[in-house]
Scaffold this motif. Structure first.
Motif, short mmCIF file in Angstrom:
data_model
loop_
_atom_site.label_atom_id
_atom_site.label_comp_id
_atom_site.label_asym_id
_atom_site.label_seq_id
_atom_site.Cartn_x
_atom_site.Cartn_y
_atom_site.Cartn_z
N LEU A 234 5.94 2.43 -0.57
CA LEU A 234 5.18 1.27 -0.70
C LEU A 234 5.18 0.41 0.77
O LEU A 234 6.26 -0.27 0.99
CB LEU A 234 5.51 0.28 -1.86
CG LEU A 234 4.99 0.99 -3.16
CD1 LEU A 234 5.56 0.09 -4.44
CD2 LEU A 234 3.41 0.79 -3.39
N GLU A 235 4.22 0.18 1.34
CA GLU A 235 4.23 -0.47 2.89
C GLU A 235 3.80 -2.07 2.52
O GLU A 235 2.50 -1.88 2.04
CB GLU A 235 3.80 0.32 3.75
CG GLU A 235 4.60 1.49 4.25
CD GLU A 235 4.12 2.01 5.42
OE1 GLU A 235 3.05 1.69 6.09
OE2 GLU A 235 4.47 2.98 5.53
N PHE B 125 -9.06 -1.32 2.08
CA PHE B 125 -8.87 0.10 1.65
C PHE B 125 -9.19 0.34 0.15
O PHE B 125 -10.18 1.25 -0.14
CB PHE B 125 -7.25 0.16 1.26
CG PHE B 125 -6.73 1.34 0.75
CD1 PHE B 125 -6.41 2.56 1.45
CD2 PHE B 125 -6.42 1.42 -0.60
CE1 PHE B 125 -6.09 3.82 0.77
CE2 PHE B 125 -5.93 2.35 -1.04
CZ PHE B 125 -5.62 3.63 -0.51
N GLU C 292 -6.49 -5.51 5.28
CA GLU C 292 -5.95 -4.16 5.20
C GLU C 292 -6.30 -3.75 3.70
O GLU C 292 -6.73 -2.88 3.44
CB GLU C 292 -4.74 -3.91 5.68
CG GLU C 292 -4.45 -2.37 5.99
CD GLU C 292 -3.29 -2.16 6.87
OE1 GLU C 292 -2.63 -3.09 7.12
OE2 GLU C 292 -2.95 -0.99 6.90
N LEU D 52 0.82 -1.10 0.10
CA LEU D 52 -0.07 0.35 -0.15
C LEU D 52 0.82 1.29 -0.01
O LEU D 52 1.70 1.33 0.97
CB LEU D 52 -1.00 0.00 1.35
CG LEU D 52 -1.87 1.10 1.28
CD1 LEU D 52 -3.03 1.00 0.07
CD2 LEU D 52 -2.72 0.89 2.53
N ARG D 53 0.47 2.26 -0.97
CA ARG D 53 1.45 3.35 -1.14
C ARG D 53 0.96 4.35 0.17
O ARG D 53 -0.26 4.89 -0.02
CB ARG D 53 1.38 3.76 -2.44
CG ARG D 53 2.45 5.18 -2.61
CD ARG D 53 2.40 5.84 -4.17
NE ARG D 53 2.27 4.59 -4.98
CZ ARG D 53 3.71 4.17 -5.59
NH1 ARG D 53 4.94 4.68 -4.96
NH2 ARG D 53 3.77 3.24 -6.60
N ARG D 54 1.95 4.56 1.03
CA ARG D 54 1.52 5.73 1.98
C ARG D 54 2.63 6.72 1.48
O ARG D 54 3.81 6.63 1.99
CB ARG D 54 1.54 5.09 3.28
CG ARG D 54 0.63 4.19 3.66
CD ARG D 54 0.58 4.08 5.01
NE ARG D 54 -0.67 2.95 5.63
CZ ARG D 54 -0.58 1.62 5.91
NH1 ARG D 54 0.46 1.34 6.04
NH2 ARG D 54 -1.79 1.32 6.26
N GLY D 55 2.08 7.94 1.25
CA GLY D 55 3.11 8.84 0.75
C GLY D 55 3.71 8.54 -0.37
O GLY D 55 3.32 8.26 -1.44
N SER D 56 5.01 8.52 -0.27
CA SER D 56 5.80 7.87 -1.47
C SER D 56 6.56 6.46 -1.21
O SER D 56 7.35 5.96 -1.91
CB SER D 56 7.09 8.75 -1.54
OG SER D 56 8.06 8.93 -0.52
N LYS E 248 -12.28 2.98 -1.17
CA LYS E 248 -11.73 3.79 -2.30
C LYS E 248 -13.18 3.58 -3.39
O LYS E 248 -13.55 4.60 -3.84
CB LYS E 248 -10.50 3.33 -2.92
CG LYS E 248 -9.36 4.06 -2.14
CD LYS E 248 -9.29 5.43 -2.92
CE LYS E 248 -7.97 6.09 -1.98
NZ LYS E 248 -7.82 7.48 -2.05
N VAL F 11 1.17 -4.78 3.54
CA VAL F 11 0.00 -4.82 4.36
C VAL F 11 -0.62 -5.98 4.18
O VAL F 11 -0.18 -6.97 3.47
CB VAL F 11 -0.93 -3.71 4.13
CG1 VAL F 11 -0.48 -2.32 4.29
CG2 VAL F 11 -1.50 -3.88 2.64
#
Lengths: 136, 269
Positions: A73-74, A84, A80, A67-71, A88, A76
């Motif tokens: 990719l985390e 998400f 989750e 999942l991209r959070r800011g710049s 969306k 998950v």
């Protein structure tokens, strides 16, 4: 004691669905062979089929959703990621209507999976915007 | 066929009882494929058809140091093992061969000139069943006129989709570095150009190795009669250098150097 056996499977790369044999040595994939009893491929494979086994243990293979959070990719969990995604999609649908959404299915999926995605598009989201990777 | 299969299973059971695992083909629930037998209770599932490249699977076992091993091999596959041994891929002492003569119908299908068994100097080799096969002619009908023949091969090579299936399925293709992946000879990401280096390099490399198992031809999605080329080269190597691939464990291969081992002056090596 060493184990060597084969597993018959379907090439994941395109809609032709050639069968192939995976060669398994002590639980590790070591190679592939065309399936001589497969009427679709007639015991032949293309460049993709011959190499389809290689990504299974490739170090760069994605093994979890990102999942991209800011710049960044985390990694998950699937739970989750799906929550998400659902939030969306519903948000876009409420703000812009169902025609703002399109669904792209894939030749790498089974017929049944492709059926399910068009069902999700039409019956749940209310759009006929359904297309397929073979036309991209 | 049934009595031959029964005899092979009996011989296989003997190997297993001596503690040797046995590489052959097995009837899985989904069809036939290579398998390493270790339990004699499974030998009812041993098969010899359809023809899978057993030598290819054997090389996987050798690399995993799963030796010694027994293997059920057709005559062309025994000749492959002989060529592998000469090129340090297998040690003959590590592999016990159970072999049998192919029948005339199979020889016809394979255009096989040598469907019968011979000992070839392999230390541990068991022959099962009778020599029953009539050899078939290897040659296929090719245009006689050189210009026409050149056009024929150009048309054949133009069909190639560069799947590398001929190389991948070949038990004799065990080089760590494959010239067919060297951009010097074969450009990546492009189909074959007019100069058919891909097929000619492979043909050259097969000239003293190919034992005409025809696996490459069976695997070719473009139906290119690849082994017609290899047959012709094998014949040349036979008449010019007196060498027949797989004929004897003692005879040294005449073309044992690869281009990598004897680099050409290209400025790249």
């Amino acid at each position: 004691m060493l184990d060597f056996h084969c597993v018959r499977t379907v090439c994941p790369y395109c809609g032709a669905g050639c069968h192939l044999l995976l060669e398994v040595l002590d639980g590790k994939l070591v190679g592939t062979l065309p399936c001589k009893e497969d009427p679709v491929s007639d015991g032949k494979l293309c460049a993709k089929g011959w190499n389809a086994w290689r990504y299974v243990e490739h170090p760069e293979r994605l093994r979890t959703p990102l999942l991209r959070r800011g710049s960044v990719l985390e990694p998950v969990t699937w739970q989750e990621a799906l929550e998400f995604l659902a939030a969306k999609l519903w948000g876009i649908r409420e703000e812009h209507g169902p025609q703002a959404i399109g669904f792209f299915a894939s030749a790498k999926c089974t017929n049944e999976e492709n059926y399910l995605i068009q069902k999700l598009a039409r019956a749940v989201m209310g759009t006929n915007n359904v297309d397929h990777c073979a036309r991209l | 066929m049934d009595s031959l299969l029964a005899a092979i299973r009996a011989a296989a059971a003997e190997e297993l009882s001596r503690g040797l695992p046995l590489l052959s083909l097995r009837q899985y629930p989904w069809g036939v494929g290579p398998y390493l037998f270790r339990d004699s209770a499974e030998l009812g599932e041993l098969r010899i058809e359809p023809l899978y490249p057993v030598g290819k699977a054997l090389l996987s076992l050798v690399r995993a140091r799963a030796l010694p091993v027994a293997v059920v091999a057709r005559p062309c596959e025994v000749r492959q093992l002989v060529e592998m041994a000469k090129r340090q891929q297998v040690q003959p002492a590590d592999v016990r061969i159970l072999t049998f003569s192919c029948d005339s119908a199979q020889a016809q299908v394979c255009r096989c000139e040598e469907p019968g068994t011979t000992s070839l100097g392999w230390p541990e080799l068991v022959v099962i069943g009778e020599e029953s096969a009539q050899p078939a002619a290897a040659a296929i009908a090719l245009p006689e006129d050189p210009a026409e023949r050149r056009r024929f091969w150009a048309a054949q090579f133009a069909k190639c989709i560069k799947c590398y299936g001929c190389r991948n399925v070949c038990p004799m293709c065990f080089c760590e570095h494959c010239e067919l992946e060297d951009p010097l000879w074969v450009e990546r990401g492009k189909l074959l150009p007019g100069l058919p280096m891909f097929h000619l390099i492979r043909a050259m490399h097969m000239s003293a190795r190919c034992t005409a198992c025809r696996q490459c031809e069976a695997a070719c999605p473009a139906h290119i009669p690849l082994t017609a080329l290899y047959d012709a080269l094998r014949q040349e190597v036979g008449s010019l250098l007196g060498y027949r691939p797989g004929a004897s464990l003692a005879q040294r291969p005449p073309l044992s150097l690869s281009l990598r081992e004897a680099p050409m002056q290209t400025g790249r090596h």
